[in-house]
Structure formats: structure tokens, C-alpha cells
Motif scaffolding. Structure first.
Motif, mmCIF file in Angstrom:
data_model
loop_
_atom_site.group_PDB
_atom_site.id
_atom_site.type_symbol
_atom_site.label_atom_id
_atom_site.label_comp_id
_atom_site.label_asym_id
_atom_site.label_seq_id
_atom_site.Cartn_x
_atom_site.Cartn_y
_atom_site.Cartn_z
ATOM 1 N N ALA A 76 24.406 112.708 -4.350
ATOM 2 C CA ALA A 76 25.183 111.582 -4.882
ATOM 3 C C ALA A 76 24.522 110.265 -4.487
ATOM 4 C CB ALA A 76 26.605 111.629 -4.339
ATOM 5 N N ALA A 77 24.499 109.347 -5.447
ATOM 6 C CA ALA A 77 23.933 108.021 -5.212
ATOM 7 C C ALA A 77 24.640 107.041 -6.140
ATOM 8 C CB ALA A 77 22.431 108.035 -5.465
ATOM 9 N N LYS A 78 24.200 105.800 -6.098
ATOM 10 C CA LYS A 78 24.712 104.802 -7.037
ATOM 11 C C LYS A 78 23.639 103.763 -7.231
ATOM 12 C CE LYS A 78 27.329 102.777 -3.278
ATOM 13 N NZ LYS A 78 28.652 102.440 -2.781
ATOM 14 N N ILE A 79 23.706 103.091 -8.365
ATOM 15 C CA ILE A 79 22.796 101.985 -8.593
ATOM 16 C C ILE A 79 23.593 100.697 -8.467
ATOM 17 C CG2 ILE A 79 21.284 103.380 -10.038
ATOM 18 C CD1 ILE A 79 22.288 101.724 -12.461
ATOM 19 N N ASP A 80 22.938 99.691 -7.939
ATOM 20 C CA ASP A 80 23.543 98.375 -7.790
ATOM 21 C C ASP A 80 22.738 97.408 -8.638
ATOM 22 O OD1 ASP A 80 25.080 96.205 -6.797
ATOM 23 O OD2 ASP A 80 23.482 95.753 -5.376
ATOM 24 N N TYR A 81 23.449 96.732 -9.531
ATOM 25 C CA TYR A 81 22.815 95.759 -10.399
ATOM 26 C C TYR A 81 23.764 94.584 -10.567
ATOM 27 C CZ TYR A 81 20.710 93.574 -14.455
ATOM 28 O OH TYR A 81 20.135 92.672 -15.311
ATOM 29 N N GLY A 82 23.371 93.445 -10.073
ATOM 30 C CA GLY A 82 24.198 92.249 -10.208
ATOM 31 C C GLY A 82 25.546 92.367 -9.523
ATOM 32 N N GLY A 83 25.631 93.140 -8.445
ATOM 33 C CA GLY A 83 26.882 93.295 -7.717
ATOM 34 C C GLY A 83 27.763 94.419 -8.227
ATOM 35 N N ASP A 84 27.422 95.006 -9.371
ATOM 36 C CA ASP A 84 28.181 96.144 -9.899
ATOM 37 C C ASP A 84 27.515 97.439 -9.451
ATOM 38 O OD1 ASP A 84 30.004 94.535 -11.269
ATOM 39 O OD2 ASP A 84 28.709 94.424 -13.036
ATOM 40 N N ASN A 85 28.331 98.440 -9.106
ATOM 41 C CA ASN A 85 27.823 99.747 -8.689
ATOM 42 C C ASN A 85 28.197 100.803 -9.713
ATOM 43 O OD1 ASN A 85 26.697 99.038 -6.133
ATOM 44 N ND2 ASN A 85 28.764 98.857 -5.337
ATOM 45 N N TYR A 86 27.226 101.669 -10.039
ATOM 46 C CA TYR A 86 27.449 102.751 -10.989
ATOM 47 C C TYR A 86 27.011 104.067 -10.348
ATOM 48 C CZ TYR A 86 27.627 98.730 -14.065
ATOM 49 O OH TYR A 86 27.941 97.525 -14.635
ATOM 50 N N PRO A 87 27.864 105.098 -10.370
ATOM 51 C CA PRO A 87 27.506 106.377 -9.746
ATOM 52 C C PRO A 87 26.445 107.130 -10.536
ATOM 53 C CG PRO A 87 29.584 106.595 -10.903
ATOM 54 C CD PRO A 87 29.191 105.141 -10.991
ATOM 55 N N CYS A 88 25.648 107.897 -9.807
ATOM 56 C CA CYS A 88 24.650 108.758 -10.426
ATOM 57 C C CYS A 88 24.360 109.921 -9.486
ATOM 58 C CB CYS A 88 23.366 107.993 -10.753
ATOM 59 S SG CYS A 88 22.483 107.353 -9.328
ATOM 60 N N ILE A 89 23.584 110.863 -9.969
ATOM 61 C CA ILE A 89 23.148 112.004 -9.174
ATOM 62 C C ILE A 89 21.619 111.992 -9.165
ATOM 63 C CG2 ILE A 89 23.047 114.539 -9.012
ATOM 64 C CD1 ILE A 89 25.818 113.479 -8.462
ATOM 65 N N ILE A 90 21.041 112.103 -7.987
ATOM 66 C CA ILE A 90 19.594 112.240 -7.890
ATOM 67 C C ILE A 90 19.273 113.704 -8.143
ATOM 68 C CG2 ILE A 90 17.554 112.005 -6.422
ATOM 69 C CD1 ILE A 90 19.164 109.903 -4.821
ATOM 70 N N ARG A 91 18.457 113.980 -9.162
ATOM 71 C CA ARG A 91 18.108 115.361 -9.524
ATOM 72 C C ARG A 91 16.802 115.802 -8.882
ATOM 73 N NH1 ARG A 91 21.569 117.915 -13.007
ATOM 74 N NH2 ARG A 91 20.421 119.597 -12.046
ATOM 75 N N ASP A 92 15.864 114.875 -8.720
ATOM 76 C CA ASP A 92 14.664 115.155 -7.933
ATOM 77 C C ASP A 92 14.156 113.840 -7.355
ATOM 78 O OD1 ASP A 92 12.685 113.959 -9.728
ATOM 79 O OD2 ASP A 92 12.801 115.764 -10.930
ATOM 80 N N ILE A 93 13.396 113.950 -6.254
ATOM 81 C CA ILE A 93 12.964 112.748 -5.551
ATOM 82 C C ILE A 93 11.632 113.015 -4.860
ATOM 83 C CG2 ILE A 93 14.232 113.316 -3.433
ATOM 84 C CD1 ILE A 93 14.952 110.246 -3.308
ATOM 85 N N SER A 94 10.857 111.947 -4.693
ATOM 86 C CA SER A 94 9.600 112.002 -3.949
ATOM 87 C C SER A 94 9.458 110.683 -3.198
ATOM 88 C CB SER A 94 8.417 112.194 -4.897
ATOM 89 O OG SER A 94 8.145 110.995 -5.596
ATOM 90 N N THR A 95 8.336 110.482 -2.579
ATOM 91 C CA THR A 95 8.106 109.221 -1.881
ATOM 92 C C THR A 95 7.853 108.072 -2.847
ATOM 93 O OG1 THR A 95 5.761 109.735 -1.670
ATOM 94 C CG2 THR A 95 7.192 110.322 0.188
ATOM 95 N N THR A 96 7.548 108.376 -4.110
ATOM 96 C CA THR A 96 7.221 107.329 -5.081
ATOM 97 C C THR A 96 8.281 107.092 -6.155
ATOM 98 O OG1 THR A 96 5.996 108.892 -6.458
ATOM 99 C CG2 THR A 96 4.742 107.684 -4.785
ATOM 100 N N GLY A 97 9.238 108.029 -6.322
ATOM 101 C CA GLY A 97 10.234 107.860 -7.371
ATOM 102 C C GLY A 97 11.252 108.976 -7.416
#
Length: 79
Positions: free
Chosen positions: A15-36
Motif C-alpha cells: 500500500a502506498a499513496k501519491i501526493d500531488y499539490g497536497g492531495d493524496n491518492y491511494p495506490c498499490i506498488i506492484r513492483d519496485i527497484s532502486t530506480t522505479g
């Protein structure tokens, strides 16, 4: 298919969220690395080109930008 990523990705479902301009939107990280990462959103929405990815479980806030888009998913690179 030839893998062209700089760093190998690890499949997760975090579970994660993105923050843009003070607004937060939930998301799910499906895969991750050191670069993205690949992010999945519960609803179809307009995702900004740049935002902060917040991963509460890991206490991380990462600036990132979108490198690809597919309906409910986006791929991001960390800045």
C-alpha cells in the motif's frame, strides 16, 4: 523479451499513496527497484506527470516522474 531496466524489480503488493499539490491518492506498488516502480490505482484517474510517492510501511517519500501509462497502472522512475 529482453530486459532493459537498469535495476531488477521485485514483485510486491504494498500500500502506498501519491501526493500531488497536497492531495493524496491511494495506490498499490506492484513492483519496485532502486530506480522505479509500477503503481496500480483502484479507479481510473488522471495521474500527474510528477508527484511524491509515499510508502508509509517503509517511512519513505520519493519524488518521481511517470515513464509509462496503461489504464489503471503507471510506471515511474525515482528522481
Amino acid at each position: 523479451m529482453v530486459e532493459t531496466r537498469i535495476a531488477p524489480r521485485v514483485r510486491v503488493m504494498k500500500a502506498a499513496k501519491i501526493d500531488y499539490g497536497g492531495d493524496n491518492y491511494p495506490c498499490i506498488i506492484r513492483d519496485i527497484s532502486t530506480t522505479g516502480a509500477a503503481l496500480e490505482f483502484p479507479i481510473l484517474m488522471r495521474i500527474p506527470d510528477r508527484f511524491t510517492l509515499i510508502i508509509p510501511e517503509d517511512r519513505l517519500s520519493l519524488l518521481c516522474h511517470v515513464v509509462w501509462r496503461k489504464e489503471y497502472r503507471v510506471g515511474v522512475a525515482f528522481d
